[in-house]
Motif scaffolding. Structure first.
Motif, PDB file in Angstrom:
ATOM      1  N   TRP A  80       0.813   9.640   2.605  1.00  0.00           N
ATOM      2  CA  TRP A  80      -0.006   8.395   2.081  1.00  0.00           C
ATOM      3  C   TRP A  80       0.992   7.781   1.393  1.00  0.00           C
ATOM      4  O   TRP A  80       1.773   8.252   0.619  1.00  0.00           O
ATOM      5  CB  TRP A  80      -1.094   9.070   1.110  1.00  0.00           C
ATOM      6  CG  TRP A  80      -1.646   8.028   0.598  1.00  0.00           C
ATOM      7  CD1 TRP A  80      -1.662   7.310  -0.598  1.00  0.00           C
ATOM      8  CD2 TRP A  80      -3.036   7.178   1.055  1.00  0.00           C
ATOM      9  NE1 TRP A  80      -2.731   6.284  -0.895  1.00  0.00           N
ATOM     10  CE2 TRP A  80      -3.493   6.035   0.408  1.00  0.00           C
ATOM     11  CE3 TRP A  80      -3.652   7.412   2.453  1.00  0.00           C
ATOM     12  CZ2 TRP A  80      -4.650   5.589   0.453  1.00  0.00           C
ATOM     13  CZ3 TRP A  80      -4.977   6.723   2.497  1.00  0.00           C
ATOM     14  CH2 TRP A  80      -5.294   5.658   1.638  1.00  0.00           C
ATOM     15  N   SER A  81       1.008   6.473   1.369  1.00  0.00           N
ATOM     16  CA  SER A  81       1.853   5.441   0.558  1.00  0.00           C
ATOM     17  C   SER A  81       0.944   4.787  -0.371  1.00  0.00           C
ATOM     18  O   SER A  81       0.059   4.081  -0.181  1.00  0.00           O
ATOM     19  CB  SER A  81       2.311   4.038   1.647  1.00  0.00           C
ATOM     20  OG  SER A  81       2.954   3.371   0.589  1.00  0.00           O
ATOM     21  N   PRO A  82       1.187   5.220  -1.726  1.00  0.00           N
ATOM     22  CA  PRO A  82       0.630   4.555  -2.812  1.00  0.00           C
ATOM     23  C   PRO A  82       0.778   3.208  -2.762  1.00  0.00           C
ATOM     24  O   PRO A  82       0.077   2.244  -3.234  1.00  0.00           O
ATOM     25  CB  PRO A  82       0.850   5.475  -3.926  1.00  0.00           C
ATOM     26  CG  PRO A  82       1.700   6.698  -3.410  1.00  0.00           C
ATOM     27  CD  PRO A  82       2.148   6.467  -2.158  1.00  0.00           C
ATOM     28  N   ILE A 112       1.647   8.600 -10.132  1.00  0.00           N
ATOM     29  CA  ILE A 112       2.675   9.315  -9.595  1.00  0.00           C
ATOM     30  C   ILE A 112       3.889   8.532  -9.239  1.00  0.00           C
ATOM     31  O   ILE A 112       4.990   8.826  -9.473  1.00  0.00           O
ATOM     32  CB  ILE A 112       2.175   9.975  -8.259  1.00  0.00           C
ATOM     33  CG1 ILE A 112       1.049  11.002  -8.633  1.00  0.00           C
ATOM     34  CG2 ILE A 112       3.495  10.824  -7.546  1.00  0.00           C
ATOM     35  CD1 ILE A 112       0.465  11.619  -7.230  1.00  0.00           C
ATOM     36  N   LEU A 113       3.578   7.344  -8.806  1.00  0.00           N
ATOM     37  CA  LEU A 113       4.604   6.296  -8.725  1.00  0.00           C
ATOM     38  C   LEU A 113       3.958   5.045  -9.218  1.00  0.00           C
ATOM     39  O   LEU A 113       2.595   4.745  -9.312  1.00  0.00           O
ATOM     40  CB  LEU A 113       4.930   5.973  -7.280  1.00  0.00           C
ATOM     41  CG  LEU A 113       5.359   7.300  -6.301  1.00  0.00           C
ATOM     42  CD1 LEU A 113       5.313   6.630  -4.865  1.00  0.00           C
ATOM     43  CD2 LEU A 113       6.674   7.461  -6.740  1.00  0.00           C
ATOM     44  N   ASN A 114       4.936   4.189  -9.766  1.00  0.00           N
ATOM     45  CA  ASN A 114       4.442   2.839 -10.403  1.00  0.00           C
ATOM     46  C   ASN A 114       4.299   1.993  -9.517  1.00  0.00           C
ATOM     47  O   ASN A 114       4.511   2.246  -8.227  1.00  0.00           O
ATOM     48  CB  ASN A 114       5.227   2.477 -11.529  1.00  0.00           C
ATOM     49  CG  ASN A 114       6.725   2.043 -11.107  1.00  0.00           C
ATOM     50  OD1 ASN A 114       7.067   1.677  -9.944  1.00  0.00           O
ATOM     51  ND2 ASN A 114       7.766   1.999 -12.240  1.00  0.00           N
ATOM     52  N   PRO A 134       8.926   6.101  -1.973  1.00  0.00           N
ATOM     53  CA  PRO A 134       8.487   7.497  -1.617  1.00  0.00           C
ATOM     54  C   PRO A 134       6.899   7.521  -1.306  1.00  0.00           C
ATOM     55  O   PRO A 134       6.058   6.690  -1.948  1.00  0.00           O
ATOM     56  CB  PRO A 134       8.705   8.049  -2.838  1.00  0.00           C
ATOM     57  CG  PRO A 134       9.585   7.390  -3.768  1.00  0.00           C
ATOM     58  CD  PRO A 134       9.557   5.828  -3.437  1.00  0.00           C
ATOM     59  N   ILE A 135       6.429   8.539  -0.592  1.00  0.00           N
ATOM     60  CA  ILE A 135       5.148   8.843  -0.164  1.00  0.00           C
ATOM     61  C   ILE A 135       4.699  10.093  -0.831  1.00  0.00           C
ATOM     62  O   ILE A 135       5.441  10.835  -1.327  1.00  0.00           O
ATOM     63  CB  ILE A 135       5.029   8.649   1.228  1.00  0.00           C
ATOM     64  CG1 ILE A 135       5.542   9.909   2.061  1.00  0.00           C
ATOM     65  CG2 ILE A 135       5.384   7.424   1.784  1.00  0.00           C
ATOM     66  CD1 ILE A 135       5.473  10.289   3.508  1.00  0.00           C
TER      67      ILE A 135
END
Length: 997
Positions: free
Chosen positions: A209-211, A428-430, A471-472
């Motif tokens: 999944w790509s946020p 998790i990622l901005n 990142p995924i």
């Protein structure tokens, strides 16, 4: 050697009596400026259409076409940017395949195509929106889709011209586009075959999944880059010991509890701290040796206490305890921990019963054996968050326990749900794809509650989206899948997609063969195909679900042929946008079923399903496709074993039960001259447009032909200079032939049987080469073909045959030698120009038009000439191998004298050649050996050579004694002969006197 225009003697000037070459073919190619003129010419005469007409007109006595169709199906590039060097390599190889098969007698068809849907294009439109301060969600979906369509169409036009500039031929006026209405109809139709055959299902499992892009990704959309990650060692307390109960979390204690295990900690290691809040279990390996370790000492600062007990894999215990900042001697191993003991343990999550946790982690964690656990790294235990890991998901799926272990803690944006204690709203990622605050929050909380043994950082290879470069994560989310291990049926044929795909792989020819092994191993191990994407630009999943039904219910999906027909008819007429129009559900369901009973699925199809379906609407549906809907060849880069080759095979097997291709050809990646991957940041990229502007497209094409494309290739300024040098040598060869054939007519032609041996040897070499060329082109071995032709042109012709026959061509009258040489040159011309035409498309057209400049003439309308088998003469070839061997010794000896300035040219020599082998000596006696060695005179002898004679170490039995030629220098041919000056024309030899008479 003949006199040239610089010769001045006391004799009259005989230049006008020589048959000097005449041609307008320039030494300097000027390709960058001249190639567009040939493109315009091909456009005017309609080369591609002419070839199709030629195929239709080529029929046998039965009226059937004699040219076998050959189809290369084009793997579609994305329509979203200028071409890079990989595009140029790819399309040039394809063009060489198509052109060579056409010239070998096929009806070789090529329909260029473009992939127009999906995230790459949607991402570009979103970037434009962000720059303008607009929000995609505020725009009506069909307005947004219209902008995507317009963007893709614009880049199709740009890329089409860039491909054409490379000399690539094909049906450019009618390419295939995945966004054409018919294509969208067929893609939907192909999807509905999965719907109807029962392999389509909705499941909730971890997917990539790509946020950043907020969508699931396929393996082919992922690339791996180094990433620095947090790494932590986490303590799970042994909270209960019981007899294991299969299929249950086993919360009831049974039997005695070993006192030394109760309260001990099982330690896990992870590089994804953000998954700890979703932990539901820990697993161990049945074949791993475990021990119980006790802390006996500690330094001032760490997270352990004296007396703490840890269960660890023995192979990793020292590494783990050292990471906890313990020195040797600060722990002891108490005893083995057996599998029977491990099997009865249940664990507590480190956040169990913590203040503010609201009971989120109070349930016991499952603890059991799993075959994917190793003791090669970590602790010998693996923490399981089945919502974020495929191996854990499959373990609990097979146990029938998914309902106990699946969580939904992470949103589409890659954020913890707001209601999650301690961590709600953490990312998790901005939004820029960088490290968010989730990992830090989890680590800090674990440290606060005493759940950490150690922490650190690690640099490792990590999956990233190849579009956003961010990142995924693995995330459990409802998606639509095609089941590849579920039995399905086409007609009377029952199979699973995986089993049939593996069978079909072994029915395909692979170039190189390693491609088969790669795809086979991927197909053996791959999970079910994730078909859905949560985006807007693409073909929708044209299906409906019954309201209130569960995905496992038999009537969850609407399977109705009448509904399906309505949808595809609408797509054919209006495109896939109709799915998103107001009232679409009622339009498609009304009068067949009650629209209020169903929900319309709004996800779009994986773009790899789009491109995987292209065989259906291109090969199957088009008149210029393939008669059986199967391509003769697919040709793409090695990354497409997990991409287009893979998805096309899955899609075709799922809808037809067979592979869509007979042959698969794979090329490697293009690197710079140092073998480095090209990147803008390194400044080592090479753009095709710049090469074309500096050298011309033919130089770029020649680079492709000279390289082994099955491996990674290198390109750069120095390499291109070498390619340009090879080109100049070939150009000179062609120029030489053109100059000598200026006034050649059919009346000048000679029958091969009447030719001298030297010409018959050339024809023998041509017959050998004809097979090499045809076999090489059929095997897609362009490097082998070019190397064979280039070596023949430069070594056999320029350095040998042309060198020898130059004298006869320039100085002879109407002699057998000259007529034979010109006939051979004409034969050579037709073969070299056509053999090289698939590679040097512009240059060979220029060469051809120098002789056959009709208004509609083109070398690309020709076939390779048939070469008579009678030209093969192995005995003659063996004889001339001896002649050439002896010649090499003579020319090497003369080169020594030239270097020493004893002579200026070989015609000043009259060497004595000592040949010990009587048979070879007889052979040399039977040929004009002095002409072959380009000397004025030569003496052959079987006498032993004197000590100072010249020899070559690799040639036994041949030695040369140098002496100068005696006599006068012919003012016309420059040979030094005794009879010069004794004929009717002043200052010439007898041969030249006869020629002028």
């Amino acid at each position: 050697m003949c006199a040239d225009t610089t010769d001045t003697t006391a004799a009259p000037d005989y230049k006008s009596t020589l048959n000097l070459p005449k041609t307008d073919f320039p030494m300097r190619a000027g390709l960058p400026k001249r190639e567009p003129d040939w493109l315009a010419r091909w456009e005017r005469i309609g080369i591609y259409d002419r070839l199709r007409e030629k195929a239709l007109a080529s029929t046998g006595e039965d009226g059937k076409p004699t040219r076998t169709p050959f189809t290369l199906h084009d793997g579609p590039p994305y329509a979203n940017g200028h071409l890079h060097i990989g595009h140029a390599l790819n399309k040039t190889i394809k063009d060489m395949i198509v052109r060579s098969h056409q010239m070998m007698g096929h009806d070789a068809r090529y329909i260029p195509g473009w992939d127009c849907h999906g995230l790459p294009i949607e991402w570009k439109i979103e970037e434009q929106y962000r720059q303008k301060g607009r929000n995609k969600d505020d725009v009506p979906i069909n307005d947004f889709r219209a902008e995507c369509r317009k963007f893709a169409a614009g880049w199709v036009d740009i890329q089409r011209e860039e491909f054409k500039r490379l000399g690539v031929t094909g049906n450019w006026e009618k390419p295939y586009l995945t966004m054409d209405f018919h294509a969208e109809r067929v893609i939907a139709e192909e999807f509905m075959k999965f719907l109807m055959n029962g392999t389509l299902y909705q499941g909730s499992k971890p997917v990539m999944w790509s946020p950043i892009e907020q969508t699931a990704l396929a393996e082919a959309e992922v690339e791996y880059h180094d990433k620095e990650s947090f790494t932590i060692w986490v303590k799970f307390r042994v909270d209960m010991i019981s007899a294991p109960q299969a299929g249950s979390l086993g919360d009831e204690p049974i039997g005695e509890m070993p006192e030394d295990l109760m309260g001990a900690h099982v330690v896990i290691w992870t590089t994804t701290p953000w998954t700890i809040p979703s932990n539901k279990a820990v697993v161990y390996g049945e074949n791993i040796s475990y021990g119980l370790y006790e802390i006996t000492g500690r330094p001032q600062e760490n997270w352990v206490k004296i007396g703490d007990r840890y269960i660890l894999a023995d192979k990793q215990a020292e590494e783990v305890l050292t990471r906890a900042r313990l020195d040797e001697g600060m722990w002891r191993r108490l005893r083995d921990v057996t599998n029977d003991e491990l099997a009865g343990i249940k664990l507590a999550h480190p956040l169990k019963e913590k203040e503010g946790a609201d009971g989120e982690w109070d349930g016991l964690r499952d603890f059991r054996a799993a075959d994917f656990v190793t003791d090669t790294e970590g602790t010998g235990f693996v923490h399981c968050a089945p919502s974020h890991g495929m191996e854990e998901y499959e373990l609990y799926r097979d146990l029938g326990m998914l309902q106990d272990v699946i969580t939904y803690n992470v949103t589409d944006e890659g954020m913890f749900r707001e209601s999650l204690p301690f961590f709600g709203g953490k990312y998790i990622l901005n939004r820029k794809g960088k490290e968010g605050d989730a990992n830090t929050a989890v680590i800090n909380k674990l440290a606060e509650v005493g759940g950490l043994l150690a922490r650190g950082k690690i640099k490792h290879s990590y999956p990233h989206s190849w579009r956003s470069k961010a990142p995924i994560i693995y995330r459990n989310t409802p998606q639509w899948f095609a089941a590849i291990d579920k039995p399905m049926q086409i007609g009377d044929d029952e199979f699973t997609i995986r089993a049939r795909a593996l069978r079909e792989i072994d029915r395909v020819n692979w170039t190189p063969q390693s491609g088969r092994n790669r795809l086979h191993s991927m197909m053996e191990a791959r999970p079910d195909w994730v078909l859905s994407r949560q985006r807007a630009w693409g073909v929708p999943l044209t299906c409906f679900t019954r309201k209130g039904a569960l995905p496992t219910d038999p009537d969850f999906l609407l399977r109705n042929e009448d509904v399906n027909q309505r949808i595809v008819d609408a797509f054919e007429a209006e495109g896939a946008d109709v799915w998103y129009e107001e009232g679409a559900k009622e339009r498609f369901l009304g009068g067949i079923v009650d629209p209020d009973d169903y929900d319309q699925v709004m996800d779009i199809l994986d773009v790899w399903f789009d491109s995987g379906s292209t065989h259906a609407f291109t090969l199957r549906d088009r008149a210029d496709g393939s008669e059986d809907g199967i391509a003769d060849v697919y040709m793409e880069g090695t990354d497409q074993h997990r991409g287009w080759f893979h998805s096309s095979l899955l899609q075709s097997v799922g809808t037809t039960g067979r592979s869509p291709y007979r042959n698969v050809v794979t090329h490697g990646f293009t690197l710079d001259e140092k073998g480095m991957k090209m990147s803008k940041s390194l400044g080592n990229t090479i753009v095709p447009e710049k090469i074309v502007q500096q050298y011309g497209a033919d130089i770029l094409r020649l680079w492709v032909a000279q390289t082994d494309y099955t491996l990674d290739q290198r390109i750069g300024p120095e390499i291109l200079k070498g390619v340009a040098d090879s080109y100049r040598r070939l150009r000179n060869t062609m120029r030489y032939m053109l100059g000598s054939l200026t006034d050649f007519t059919q009346s000048d032609r000679m029958d091969p049987a009447d030719m001298p041996e030297l010409e018959r040897w050339v024809l023998h070499r041509l017959a050998e080469l004809d097979k090499t060329v045809r076999d090489g082109y059929a095997a897609y071995d362009f490097q082998g073909v070019f190397q064979a032709v280039f070596t023949f042109a430069t070594v056999d012709l320029s350095a040998f045959y042309f060198d020898i026959r130059k004298d006869a061509l320039y100085c002879d009258g109407d002699t057998v030698q000259r007529r034979a040489a010109r006939t051979v040159l004409d034969i050579l011309f037709h073969r070299l120009t056509t053999w090289l035409a698939p590679v040097l498309v512009f240059t060979m057209e220029e060469v051809w038009l120098q002789r056959f400049d009709g208004p509609d003439s083109s070398v690309h309308l020709q076939d390779f000439p048939e070469t008579p088998a009678a030209w093969l003469d192995p005995d003659l070839a063996a004889k001339w191998a001896g002649v050439r061997s002896a010649r090499r010794v003579v020319t090497a000896a003369l080169e020594v004298e030239r270097t020493n300035k004893v002579i200026g040219a070989s015609l000043e020599a009259a060497p004595t050649v000592h040949v010990s082998d009587a048979a070879l000596r007889a052979t040399l006696d039977a040929v004009p050996f002095e002409d072959i060695c380009i000397t004025s005179q030569i003496t052959l002898t079987g006498d032993a050579a004197p000590d100072g004679a010249f020899r070559l170490p690799e040639t036994d039995g041949i030695a040369v004694v140098f002496r100068k030629a005696e006599g006068g220098k012919c003012a016309r041919c420059w040979k030094i002969l005794p009879d010069v000056g004794s004929h009717s024309h002043a200052g010439v030899c007898g041969r030249c006197d006869s020629a002028m008479s």
